[in-house]
Design an enzyme around this catalytic site. Structure first.
Site, PDB file in Angstrom:
ATOM      1  N   SER A  53       0.843  -1.198   0.000  1.00  0.00           N
ATOM      2  CA  SER A  53       0.000   0.000   0.000  1.00  0.00           C
ATOM      3  C   SER A  53       0.878   1.248   0.000  1.00  0.00           C
ATOM      4  O   SER A  53       0.394   2.352  -0.228  1.00  0.00           O
ATOM      5  CB  SER A  53      -0.935   0.009   1.217  1.00  0.00           C
ATOM      6  OG  SER A  53      -0.242  -0.308   2.402  1.00  0.00           O
ATOM      7  N   GLU A 188      -9.193 -10.044   3.678  1.00  0.00           N
ATOM      8  CA  GLU A 188      -9.496  -8.643   3.315  1.00  0.00           C
ATOM      9  C   GLU A 188     -10.863  -8.490   2.653  1.00  0.00           C
ATOM     10  O   GLU A 188     -11.194  -9.203   1.706  1.00  0.00           O
ATOM     11  CB  GLU A 188      -8.402  -8.085   2.383  1.00  0.00           C
ATOM     12  CG  GLU A 188      -8.709  -6.637   1.977  1.00  0.00           C
ATOM     13  CD  GLU A 188      -7.520  -5.818   1.526  1.00  0.00           C
ATOM     14  OE1 GLU A 188      -6.399  -6.358   1.477  1.00  0.00           O
ATOM     15  OE2 GLU A 188      -7.735  -4.626   1.234  1.00  0.00           O
TER      16      GLU A 188
HETATM   17  O1  KIV Z   1      -0.432  -3.481   1.681  1.00  0.00           O
HETATM   18  C1  KIV Z   1      -1.237  -3.411   2.619  1.00  0.00           C
HETATM   19  O2  KIV Z   1      -1.383  -2.379   3.256  1.00  0.00           O
HETATM   20  C2  KIV Z   1      -2.013  -4.618   2.938  1.00  0.00           C
HETATM   21  C3  KIV Z   1      -3.172  -4.579   3.905  1.00  0.00           C
HETATM   22  C4  KIV Z   1      -3.680  -5.937   4.216  1.00  0.00           C
HETATM   23  C5  KIV Z   1      -3.035  -3.833   5.141  1.00  0.00           C
HETATM   24  O3  KIV Z   1      -1.727  -5.630   2.399  1.00  0.00           O
END
Ligand code: KIV
Length: 261
Positions: A53, A188
């Protein structure tokens, strides 16, 4: 100040297996740099994820699909220096684990950068990649449900497990990851009842994000928790601060007071 860097430890994720089904819930947040990782570690967060992310939260990309292994290495190194108690997990970025050999090689690079474990997105279709990583002695965090790396393919971020076949597929994926020996599984953006069912069915602890309360733990993107990325925040994320408005206020105050410095 202690300038040493803690070593990566693949056994660290094992600690949650014993906790499965027992309180307190496992706490997990993302971090991408030294100060945030250190604050989270010192606050007692148990898993710190250098999530891909960071493509959006650090680099301003539209999604995670442009994140590279180099970006992940860079940010994992920054967080490694800060994290002493929590388990430090790093994401394998999109297209870096197409085949088992690549999965193990990327996982090795992230471990050398300091990760205690790696996370990769997918279910039954990536079991050979998961096996290759585990065989090389690296601990794995699974990730099923809505998979951000597939956002373009799927035409958006869509809640999973709404249909009978979709729910059955996720139950199968979870069972396969459990049998393969992953140490935790992120669930998720899926129907809460299904996340509860998966959590009850597998021996691996589950960590939910937009998957309801019946998981063994919860994870959030740090910017969503802090309200520091006001341009997008998923509906399921509850902010506990508003750092965006605080940052803007402090910057305006700095401009207004420049002549007084
Ligand atoms: O990259 C990310 O932030 C994730 C989430 C599950 C928090 O994979």
């Amino acid at each position: 100040m202690d300038d040493s860097t803690p070593l990566s430890n693949p056994k660290k994720l094992d600690r949650f297996i014993k906790r499965k089904g027992n309180p307190p819930p496992i706490s997990a947040l993302t971090a991408y740099d030294y100060p945030v990782a250190r604050l989270l570690d010192e606050a007692g967060i148990e898993i710190i994820l250098v999530g891909d992310s960071l493509g959006m939260m650090v680099f301003g990309h539209e999604d995670t699909t442009q994140v590279t292994v180099e970006m992940m290495i860079h940010h994992t190194k920054a967080c490694r220096k800060a994290v002493r108690n929590a388990v430090l997990v790093a994401d394998l970025p999109f297209h870096s684990y197409e085949i088992p050999h690549d999965a193990a090689a990327t996982a090795q690079l992230l471990t050398e950068a300091g990760a205690d474990a790696v996370k990769l997105e997918g279910g039954i279709e990536i079991i050979p990649q998961i096996n290759a990583i585990i065989h090389s002695g690296i601990a794995v965090m699974g990730h099923i449900g809505m998979l951000p790396q597939r956002v373009r393919e799927e035409g958006g971020y869509k809640k999973k497990g709404k249909t009978k076949s979709g729910a059955q597929r996720l139950l199968t994926d979870a069972a396969e990851l459990d049998a393969a020996g992953v140490k935790v599984i992120v669930l998720e953006n899926m129907v809460a009842e299904l996340a509860g069912k998966i959590t009850a069915a597998v021996s691996t602890p589950t960590i939910g994000i937009g998957a309801g309360p019946d998981c063994d733990g919860q994870i959030l993107v740090i910017n969503d928790l802090l309200g520091s990325y006001p341009w997008f925040c998923p509906g399921f994320a509850k902010s506990h601060a508003n750092l965006a408005s605080e940052t803007s206020r402090a910057a305006r105050e700095f401009i207004e007071n420049l002549t007084e410095l």
